[in-house]
Design an enzyme around this catalytic site. Structure first.
Site, PDB file in Angstrom:
ATOM      1  N   GLN A  28      -5.634 -81.403 -29.770  1.00  0.00           N
ATOM      2  CA  GLN A  28      -4.295 -81.880 -30.153  1.00  0.00           C
ATOM      3  C   GLN A  28      -3.961 -81.474 -31.588  1.00  0.00           C
ATOM      4  OE1 GLN A  28      -1.699 -83.252 -28.656  1.00  0.00           O
ATOM      5  NE2 GLN A  28      -2.641 -83.269 -26.642  1.00  0.00           N
ATOM      6  N   SER A  29      -4.319 -80.274 -31.997  1.00  0.00           N
ATOM      7  CA  SER A  29      -4.050 -79.820 -33.361  1.00  0.00           C
ATOM      8  C   SER A  29      -2.548 -79.659 -33.628  1.00  0.00           C
ATOM      9  CB  SER A  29      -4.748 -78.472 -33.585  1.00  0.00           C
ATOM     10  OG  SER A  29      -4.274 -77.857 -34.772  1.00  0.00           O
ATOM     11  N   ASN A  30      -2.073 -80.346 -34.653  1.00  0.00           N
ATOM     12  CA  ASN A  30      -0.675 -80.151 -35.085  1.00  0.00           C
ATOM     13  C   ASN A  30      -0.522 -78.801 -35.756  1.00  0.00           C
ATOM     14  OD1 ASN A  30       0.188 -82.946 -34.475  1.00  0.00           O
ATOM     15  ND2 ASN A  30      -1.291 -83.444 -36.084  1.00  0.00           N
TER      16      ASN A  30
END
Ligand SMILES: *Cc1c(COP(=O)(O)O)cnc(C)c1O
Length: 333
Positions: free
Chosen positions: A75-77
């Site tokens: 879930q890397s922004n």
């Protein structure tokens, strides 16, 4: 420090608003709390990586890159914002996503940031946790280069001296806004991970001698390691800006009491902070970073570390897209 000397693509929505949080301040009964809305930097819902990517992607353009790569957690922004920049600039984007949590849910693996990565046209491959992800990325980049691609790789979180320039710039912007409204800032608080945000911010504040302490709330590393890593990057960023030696080790403060079960694993206090900001201020935090930063700030207010009469700026680093990857964290509570 003169940031116009560095190549930059102006795609962020700047300046981001600086707002007072009246209802949250009242509910906590301590200092006046302000928020710097870096969750509103634009490009695929924004977040702190947009400021870094303005400088990083300018370098990619200068190199003539046709493919950008970066790496991060599922879930890397940062991965999502890189994918959006690549789309806007007409480059391909390939991501390496590390399974740091082991979560098997569909929402975690395909919704939130992952959905947006795909919508922006990025491709990705997964990795198990515990590998040297920057080394993994370089290996894949070499394969692309052998096929004739011009690959520009961005380290995790965009945290090198180029990315940190974006937060040196934020320091100028924030102090300018505070000066315009006679706001004396006593502390800046934010979530710290790959270190570029804190390193850039502290370097920028020191370069203009603002005398505002920055308090980082770690989302992963232990205090000593986090402080050392931030310091190292701050020193290198100061060198790059032509003001070597302005940052001292004592300027770097990180607190790792709010990490909880580990990176990407929500904490009860963090989830409470998400609900509190949402219900009192209409502002969305995220389960991985800003909620832990906010939970730390709230606890430090309760403990009297931040006091009545002071003015705190909470730097909102973004990330609310990942709320949709963490649906089960909320249904379980
Ligand atoms: C990456 C990130 C951070 C941490 O910033 P670093 O520069 O990596 O220390 C904080 N909040 C959010 C929402 C992020 O995506």
């Amino acid at each position: 420090m003169h940031l116009a000397r560095f190549p930059r693509v102006h795609l962020a929505h700047l300046p981001t608003p600086l707002e007072r949080l009246d209802r949250l301040s009242e509910a906590l009964g301590g200092p006046e709390i302000w928020i710097k809305r870096d969750d509103c930097t634009g490009l695929s819902t924004g977040g702190n990586k947009t400021r870094k990517l303005e400088f990083l992607m300018a370098e990619a353009l200068a190199w003539g890159a046709d493919l950008v790569m970066t790496q991060g957690a599922t879930q890397s922004n940062h991965a999502r914002q890189t994918a959006a920049f690549a789309a806007k600039l007409g480059m391909d984007c390939h991501l390496l996503l590390e399974d740091r949590t082991g979560y098997k849910e569909d929402n975690y693996n395909h919704n939130g940031n992952v959905l947006l990565d795909v919508l922006h046209g990025a491709t990705y491959e997964k990795r198990d946790t515990g590998l040297d992800m920057n080394a993994e990325m370089e290996e894949v980049a070499e394969r692309f280069r052998k096929d004739g691609r011009k690959v520009y790789t961005i380290p995790g979180g965009g945290s090198n001296t180029t990315g940190a320039l974006g937060y040196a710039n934020c320091a100028l912007e924030l102090v300018g806004q505070a000066n315009d409204r006679d706001l004396v800032i006593d502390h800046i608080v934010h979530a710290t991970g790959s270190t570029g945000t804190q390193a850039g911010l502290v370097t920028g504040l020191k370069a203009i001698n603002a005398q505002i302490p920055v308090y980082g709330i770690s989302v992963r590393a232990a205090k000593e390691a986090q402080e050392q890593n931030v310091f190292k990057l701050a020193e290198a960023t100061a060198d790059r800006l032509g003001c070597s030696g302005i940052v001292s080790a004592s300027d770097i403060v990180a607190n790792s009491d709010y990490v909880g079960g580990g990176y990407g694993i929500p904490t009860e206090d963090g989830l409470d902070a998400i609900r509190m900001f949402a219900k009192l201020e209409g502002i969305l935090l995220d389960p991985v970073y800003s909620s832990k930063g906010a939970a730390g700030m709230i606890d430090l207010i309760k403990k009297g570390h931040f006091k009545k009469g002071q003015r705190i700026v909470f730097l909102h680093t973004g990330g609310s897209v990942s709320l949709f990857g963490y649906l089960s964290a909320f249904s379980a509570a």
